[in-house]
Design an enzyme around this catalytic site. Structure first.
Site, short mmCIF file in Angstrom:
data_model
loop_
_atom_site.label_atom_id
_atom_site.label_comp_id
_atom_site.label_asym_id
_atom_site.label_seq_id
_atom_site.Cartn_x
_atom_site.Cartn_y
_atom_site.Cartn_z
CG ASN A 143 -18.26 -16.78 6.13
OD1 ASN A 143 -17.74 -17.18 5.81
ND2 ASN A 143 -18.79 -15.86 6.49
CB CYS A 164 -20.44 -23.22 5.71
SG CYS A 164 -21.36 -21.41 4.46
CG HIS A 165 -25.65 -22.39 9.10
ND1 HIS A 165 -24.33 -20.66 9.60
CD2 HIS A 165 -25.40 -23.00 9.34
CE1 HIS A 165 -24.20 -20.80 10.57
NE2 HIS A 165 -24.84 -21.90 10.94
CG ASP A 257 -23.71 -18.50 1.96
OD1 ASP A 257 -23.54 -19.22 3.30
OD2 ASP A 257 -24.86 -17.13 2.64
#
Lengths: 461, 461
Positions: A143, A164-165, A257
């Site tokens: 990040n 990203c996940h 997220d």
């Protein structure tokens, strides 16, 4: 015919990530004989990961070579891929920063996104790549992906892909509505937007639109779930009341997220957060969740250290021998060996997502093969999402970058003032000054100035 | 050779404005023999203004003819210029609306800018013009100029020019720093942006940049002024501490109504507002200032009514015979008779202000003559102003228009949630519902729906 590449891992001391990367490389024959260069400023961690990786590859019988160095430029020499997973500020520091502002009335920290230390590190890495291995791909795996990749793509000419996940949240939804794990790969879906701001535009399984099934779950099982579900891990919030509320506001389901971004009203205090994001922690960003998350990280490091020092222990037994779900190695394999795949990537827009400028990094699906990383043109997101979620965040990113580049302290002040937990001008000035003058923030504080306007702006009225 | 035109005044019952317009027309020989059509739904006011105008023109010996009607379509027949100065909701209603939300914790009202009634009226007028007198210029002379003119310019093909008074604030600055009234017209200046969001980019007098003189005033006289100055009228805030603070934040001086926009922190309560905008009222948007403002309006109407009914009274004696400072008539004269002038107008951007889309109405200087209203390309505003003041307001306008067009109640809810005096979700839902269900808001409330999402969104959690 396998192709050997050199992969430089910046911040390799993130042992969990590094080991997963090693495992995937070991299990990808087409990248046999590759070199992995671990780089970290922490010598102990570096030694530990080098040891573990070597034994892991041995046990798996894989042809992989390892180097380690505390010198970034060395690591980047002849690199084909650079995976940056480094974080400058520790969890310990982040906690201290939250405590500094708590006394000013801020629950769980100032929402500051002018991430000075990370921006600076990311830019330094990108500039080194430009100078040392300019044809390498930077796979940004830390990040902030949105702001950081946009900044780097404007300041340098290197090839950048941020990962990203969050998008995996889609599979949590799928399983909640009854799609079995073995069938997940049959799903076709799209959730474009910005990193941490992606919205499920398409969700198909066996030729059918799954939204009606999702709506049915909400109707028939939602309330009970929100009353009774106890999160199995700190980030288990994909089916939360907060996620569904955002779905109701916008007509598309927020993924990963995105759920925890939400509006300020989901995040005012622990009771409110538990209401929206569930027991027992109220989502990942609370004083209950975060210590647990950090504890788990520390425990894993301790375990890895133990294993590294126990020459008789089996690494495969401890960590398994199945590929991870991470996209880094499959993307490398696709680019190098033309083993094409579709991935969720963060790359400069160039028209993939309508209504966003081309020089903004978006999170979109892309076809990856030897030709390169090719974003799919996903069209547009609905007006309400654009106007309330996407475009305001675009502006916020532009302000973060402008603040970083200009060093204008008044932009930090404006950010604090705009925060919803700020109730007076004085409060903002005082909190900002305390935050800037805390231990570990000297370079940050030196970077941002009011110039000759200091008296009028700084003085707490 | 004078040119006669027909000017339709929608909302002519705004007697002060209408009389000023009549005065300027009377004193502009080149528009001799023109027709003014007064239109209002209030018959009494209409009769009053018609009487006063007729006698005024007589006294001044001007060749001007008057009509009056309560029917808009009639008024628009053959109109060359349409001046819309109508406001749907009275000051009385606006006060009641503020009181409804006060008990929910909102000081001085919900900052709702989805101005349903005004948008609807403005669009109705614009569509009538398109149907009845499509070559006429609409000179929009009532709020909200930014949102309303943008909406009308996208929904219709008529020629639109919005006008406001805010830019005159520049002259207050000039006089404060010592430029005499008779020399004001020697100033050259520019303050572009959006309506109520304009920033002084250039300020020259006798070949010199006046910013250093302004800085000197702030240095040497500012503090004393802020301590001792007592506002002479409710909008007397141009030299206030709040104006200078915004100058310090942004490096350019905010002009006119821009000053009262400011950040939420200037407006939290009466003491704070007095601190930033001065005694005795804390600026125009307070419970102290507004009744006075309304009182003054009422008093003038009463005075005009008295004069209208006193056949012996001299209108010239009561209202004078000098031109006003208003731009409407000089603009009409420039367009019709090629008496060129430079004016501050609100028109679609078309590149005049960099970084703003073309289909957004901006406030810029323009050359006006028989060719038309020609905006000056002013270049760009500084990054901080663009990122913190202009672009966020552009997005807000787009949301206001989208909310109006879609009728999506959740966008109103989101607006209330984003308001800085909202501290919980429940508070926002409750305040919004009370505001929507108050007297005078039925059509507004009917227009905005949650649709089938009502349960999840409406229920106060």
């Amino acid at each position: 015919m396998p192709t050997a590449v050199k992969v430089s891992v910046i911040g390799a001391g993130s042992a969990q990530f590094s080991l997963g990367l090693v495992r995937d490389l070991c299990l990808t024959e087409s990248l046999s004989d590759s070199v992995v260069s671990f780089m970290d400023i922490d010598k102990q961690r570096l030694a530990m990961i080098h040891k573990l990786a070597t034994r892991y590859a041995d046990e798996l019988g894989a042809d992989l070579r390892f180097e380690s160095t505390t010198d970034r430029q060395t690591s980047l020499q002849d690199a084909d891929f650079v995976i940056n997973t480094a974080a400058v500020k520790s969890h310990h520091h982040q906690r201290a920063a939250r405590e500094v502002v708590a006394k000013h009335g801020y629950y769980y920290g100032l929402k500051n996104r002018v991430n000075f230390y990370q921006f600076r590190l990311m830019l330094d890495v990108a500039r080194d790549i430009e100078a040392i291995c300019p044809d390498a791909w930077l796979i940004q795996s830390g990040n902030p992906v949105f702001d950081g990749c946009t900044l780097m793509s404007r300041e340098t000419d290197i090839k950048i892909c941020g990962l990203c996940h969050g998008h995996y949240g889609l599979y949590s939804i799928a399983m909640a509505i009854g799609i079995e794990q073995e069938n997940l790969q049959k799903i076709t879906w799209q959730a474009p937007g910005f990193n941490h701001n992606i919205w499920l535009t398409h969700f198909y399984y066996e030729g059918e639109d799954m939204y009606p099934r999702l709506d049915e779950w909400i109707e028939t099982e939602g309330e009970e779930y929100w009353r009774n579900h106890v999160a199995t891990h700190t980030h288990d919030i994909q089916m939360s009341r907060g996620a569904v509320h955002q779905y109701r506001m916008y007509g598309l389901f927020p993924i990963g997220d995105t759920v925890r971004r939400g509006g300020w009203w989901y995040h005012t205090d622990i009771e409110t957060k538990k209401y929206w994001f569930g027991e027992p922690w109220g989502g990942p960003d609370t004083e209950l969740a975060r210590p647990l998350f950090v504890e788990n990280l520390d425990r894993r490091i301790a375990e890895m250290t133990r294993l590294a020092n126990d020459s008789k222990a089996s690494i495969v037994e401890a960590f398994g021998n199945q590929k991870t779900n991470e996209q880094q190695v499959p993307i490398i394999d696709a680019l190098v060996n033309n083993n094409e795949g579709q991935f969720q990537v963060n790359v400069p827009n160039r028209g993939a997502l309508e209504g966003i400028p081309d020089n903004v990094v978006v999170e979109v699906p892309a076809i990856v093969n030897k030709k390169g990383i090719q974003p799919i043109h996903v069209g547009s997101l609905p007006p309400r999402i654009m106007l309330e979620q996407i475009l305001p965040e675009w502006l916020e990113m532009e302000r973060n970058i402008e603040a970083f580049k200009s060093g204008d302290r008044s932009m930090l002040l404006w950010n604090v003032l705009e925060g919803h937990q700020t109730h007076s001008y004085d409060q903002a000035v005082a909190a900002l000054e305390d935050w800037l003058s805390m231990e570990g923030h000297k370079e940050l504080s030196d970077h941002f100035k009011y110039g000759d306007r200091v008296e009028m702006l700084f003085k707490a009225f």
